[in-house]
Design an enzyme around this catalytic site. Sequence first.
Site, PDB file in Angstrom:
ATOM      1  CE1 TYR A   1       3.030   9.919  10.199  1.00  0.00           C
ATOM      2  CE2 TYR A   1       4.818  10.573  11.691  1.00  0.00           C
ATOM      3  CZ  TYR A   1       4.253   9.807  10.769  1.00  0.00           C
ATOM      4  OH  TYR A   1       5.262   8.887  10.242  1.00  0.00           O
TER       5      TYR A   1
ATOM      6  CB  THR B   1      -0.828   0.194   1.218  1.00  0.00           C
ATOM      7  OG1 THR B   1      -0.166   0.171   2.323  1.00  0.00           O
ATOM      8  CG2 THR B   1      -1.606  -1.334   1.419  1.00  0.00           C
ATOM      9  N   GLY B   2       0.394   2.295  -0.565  1.00  0.00           N
ATOM     10  CA  GLY B   2       0.865   3.447  -0.621  1.00  0.00           C
ATOM     11  C   GLY B   2       2.256   3.412  -1.576  1.00  0.00           C
ATOM     12  CB  ALA B   3       2.668   1.003  -4.226  1.00  0.00           C
ATOM     13  CB  SER B   4       1.881   6.296  -5.986  1.00  0.00           C
ATOM     14  OG  SER B   4       1.530   6.900  -4.814  1.00  0.00           O
TER      15      SER B   4
ATOM     16  N   GLY C   1       7.800   7.386  -2.724  1.00  0.00           N
ATOM     17  CA  GLY C   1       8.658   7.348  -1.635  1.00  0.00           C
ATOM     18  C   GLY C   1       9.009   5.662  -1.220  1.00  0.00           C
ATOM     19  CB  ILE C   2       9.117   4.017   2.237  1.00  0.00           C
ATOM     20  CG1 ILE C   2       9.784   5.196   2.826  1.00  0.00           C
ATOM     21  CG2 ILE C   2       9.284   2.726   2.678  1.00  0.00           C
ATOM     22  CD1 ILE C   2       9.713   5.242   4.357  1.00  0.00           C
ATOM     23  N   GLY C   3       7.309   3.080  -0.225  1.00  0.00           N
ATOM     24  CA  GLY C   3       6.285   2.210  -1.000  1.00  0.00           C
ATOM     25  C   GLY C   3       6.476   2.099  -2.387  1.00  0.00           C
TER      26      GLY C   3
END
Length: 279
Positions: A173, A30-33, A35-37
């Site tokens: 956060y 998830t959040g693959a678009s 940065g880290i993902g």
Amino acid sequence: MLARLLLSPPACRDAALLRRAVAGQTILVTGASFGIGREVALLLAEADAKVLLTARSLGPLQELADLIAARGGQAEVYRADLAQPAEVEALIQRLRAEHPKLDAVVSNAGRSIRRSAYSASEKRDLERSLAINFSGPAALILGLLPSLGSGSVIVNVSTVSVKPPGGPRWGSYQGSKAGFDLWLACLGAEVQASGVRVCSVYLPLTRTRMSAPTYSAATLALSARDAAQSVVDALVRPVSRIAPWWLAWQELGALLFPNVMRRALGLVERLDRWQERRR
């Protein structure tokens, strides 16, 4: 190199070792678009895993999938906003229909906001942070549990800031990320009897689009690639926690010297206010 030595948690930088662990597996990131993902997805695809990519941004996801395919890897795109319950449910149903068996879920999607508690309440930061950092990922993992059998792994891409002490202006956060971290630990105790392992990776500051508005280029931080190598280490070694060497000392210090920590953080807040008045 200095950031890696001082900040970095244990990491898997051996491509052959990672390939032996994940080749042929189907792994959701998830959040693959960005940065880290994105870096995690590239590492897994290079190691011959089939990578399922999900995030809010369809364009970057498709570009990543095309890049993986051009390099001989396998990737599929599933656009979804984890802050929207209806989209989470649709994603769950599609994944369970198209991939009845998953070998791992890398829960990386998240949102970072640094703002005073009063300002945050006006902008509904806590509500939005809980949706993307806690309730959305939790709903997704619960919905995918039937697809996770013995030997499967749930990796939580977390942050050192979920551990005490709490920092000024990070309430939305830290609170939402810490809540999910504890919730997932509880779930891990429940699913271990089924052979499903849960591992949280506590990362220090990492240079990504998300952190860019808060810190200067001179700030000591990991690269997204270094952070991703720590994340995939959770798929290589049978551990439940990956963290920098100093995090346990931070936790111990917060437990033994809470007043010292509180006063130190109060000084940080006063410095922030002084700098704001000078601008």
